[in-house]
Enzyme design. Structure first.
Site, PDB file in Angstrom:
ATOM      1  CG  HIS A 132      -1.876  -0.970   1.299  1.00  0.00           C
ATOM      2  ND1 HIS A 132      -2.433  -1.409   0.315  1.00  0.00           N
ATOM      3  CD2 HIS A 132      -2.506  -1.940   1.641  1.00  0.00           C
ATOM      4  CE1 HIS A 132      -3.232  -2.267   0.126  1.00  0.00           C
ATOM      5  NE2 HIS A 132      -3.681  -2.709   1.159  1.00  0.00           N
ATOM      6  CG  ASP A 168      -3.213  -8.617   0.786  1.00  0.00           C
ATOM      7  OD1 ASP A 168      -2.177  -8.819   1.663  1.00  0.00           O
ATOM      8  OD2 ASP A 168      -4.647  -7.684   1.618  1.00  0.00           O
ATOM      9  CG  HIS A 170      -6.593  -4.871   2.634  1.00  0.00           C
ATOM     10  ND1 HIS A 170      -5.783  -6.103   3.200  1.00  0.00           N
ATOM     11  CD2 HIS A 170      -8.018  -4.294   3.141  1.00  0.00           C
ATOM     12  CE1 HIS A 170      -7.290  -5.522   4.191  1.00  0.00           C
ATOM     13  NE2 HIS A 170      -7.525  -4.286   4.299  1.00  0.00           N
ATOM     14  CG  ASP A 257      -5.329  -9.564   4.011  1.00  0.00           C
ATOM     15  OD1 ASP A 257      -4.966 -10.088   3.314  1.00  0.00           O
ATOM     16  OD2 ASP A 257      -4.789  -8.303   4.255  1.00  0.00           O
TER      17      ASP A 257
END
Length: 394
Positions: A132, A168, A170, A257
């Site tokens: 990120h 992931d 995200h 996650d």
């Protein structure tokens, strides 16, 4: 392949990336390496253990701005520091933040270079995957963007077609942003829809800049997506795009996650489904680029229940034979996990008890929310690669 070699990049100092009382607890990496060690994965023939050095400033500057690096160095010395995404609830500052972040980047560079230069066929850095971080901003628990830094290093060494596959939960926004208009890098991200989850990007119509149309591929999936639907989406998009792109090397960001127990998101994968994804990415690397595969960690906040098992499966897939899901977790590791995470539920086996089903995608036959997401991505991206979005053979 019996002659395959795998570099595993590791140093206890990688645990210094520690934000304190925070979801991104380095114990998940510590317990992963401990579990892999007790299962004998790190002692397999062909495994090379590499101790990384921190990335040099010149490497960091390929992705991040100089004034941001200065801010990262300064922030821990000033309790009132503001700006650059630092000293927030998501991105608290900590002593040695620059050095710890640079070391994770150095570990991913070491993994990438081992594969690129042929000293290993595959490489793994489970401490990496901080996808990120932006050029001038910390975001989503990430200070420096190690996948982007490592990819940029290979571009400087002559790489022309690098594929990055992010599983992931995200969106891999920082890596996408770093190479948005660079046709030498293909970014693919499967993630929970940005309508429901941080960082709010990763829609199907995000397909790359004007000079790199089709090199950003996003598969936003609805909350509640489980193994069968997630794997259907993966196989409906990722292999076709990778084959059309013909990468020289594949990077994978393997955040754990997307698991159903993760406290920060709402997908419903099992450890078994994650293992199936790792096998698929390994097989694509073997098919398309002579096995050149760099696997990184990422998110994952079920610290003892999920992450150590998921990433031990990743290490097993990368280093040779996959682990039998029914394998019991070693008693010594269970004791360590209970000591390090007394509030956690320590798993006794390497499986969640469900063999994941892989369903072939057929347009129009199962018009649920996942299939709508699949079709949206295929319509947005496939024509840019000369593929038919409505033909399941593509």
């Amino acid at each position: 392949m019996a002659d395959r070699t795998t570099a595993v990049v590791w140093d206890q100092a990688l645990l210094d990336y520690d934000m304190g009382d925070h979801p991104l607890n380095p114990v998940r990496v510590e317990l992963t390496m401990a579990l892999a060690r007790e299962l004998g994965i790190l002692d397999r023939p062909g495994v090379q253990m590499i101790t990384p050095r921190p990335a040099a400033e010149t490497d960091l500057l390929r992705v991040h701005h100089a004034d941001y690096l200065d801010a990262v160095r300064l922030a821990p010395t000033d309790p009132f520091f503001r700006g650059w995404g630092l000293n927030t609830e998501d991105n608290p500052v900590f002593d040695g933040m620059h050095e710890a972040s640079a070391r994770i980047c150095g570990a991913s560079i070491a993994a990438a270079e081992a594969v690129w230069h042929g000293t290993a066929n595959r490489a793994v850095n489970v401490s990496g995957g901080l996808h990120h971080a932006m050029a001038s901003r910390a975001a989503g628990f990430c200070v420096y963007n190690d996948p982007a830094v490592a990819i940029a290093r290979l571009l400087d060494q002559g790489a022309q077609r690098v594929a990055y596959v992010d599983v992931d939960v995200h969106h891999g926004d920082g890596v996408q942003a770093a190479f948005w208009n660079d046709p030498r890098v293909l970014t693919i991200s499967l993630h929970e829809t940005p309508l429901a989850l941080f960082p709010g990007t990763g829609f199907a119509d995000e397909t790359g800049g004007p000079d790199a149309a089709g090199t950003a591929v996003n598969v936003p999936l609805p909350p509640g997506t489980g193994d069968a639907a997630w794997l259907r989406a993966f196989h409906a998009i990722v292999p076709s795009v990778l084959r059309a792109y013909a990468p020289e090397i594949i990077f994978s960001q393997c955040g754990a996650d997307a698991h159903r127990l993760d406290p920060l998101a709402d997908l419903r994968l099992s450890v078994d489904g994650q293992r199936a994804a790792y096998l698929a990415m390994r097989d694509l690397a073997d098919e398309l680029c002579d096995g050149r595969w760099v696997a990184l960690g990422g998110g994952g906040y079920a610290l003892v229940e999920v992450v150590p098992r998921a990433w031990s499966h990743l290490l097993a897939v990368a280093t040779g034979e996959p682990l039998d899901p029914a394998t019991r977790t070693p008693s010594g590791w269970r004791k360590l996990a209970a000591e390090r995470c007394p509030q956690g539920v320590v798993p006794e086996t390497m499986t969640d008890g469900a063999e994941p089903e892989i369903q072939a995608w057929q347009p129009g036959t199962t018009p649920d929310a996942v299939d709508k997401a699949i079709l949206a991505t295929r319509v947005a991206v496939f024509p840019l690669h000369g593929l038919d979005p409505h033909d399941p053979r593509d």
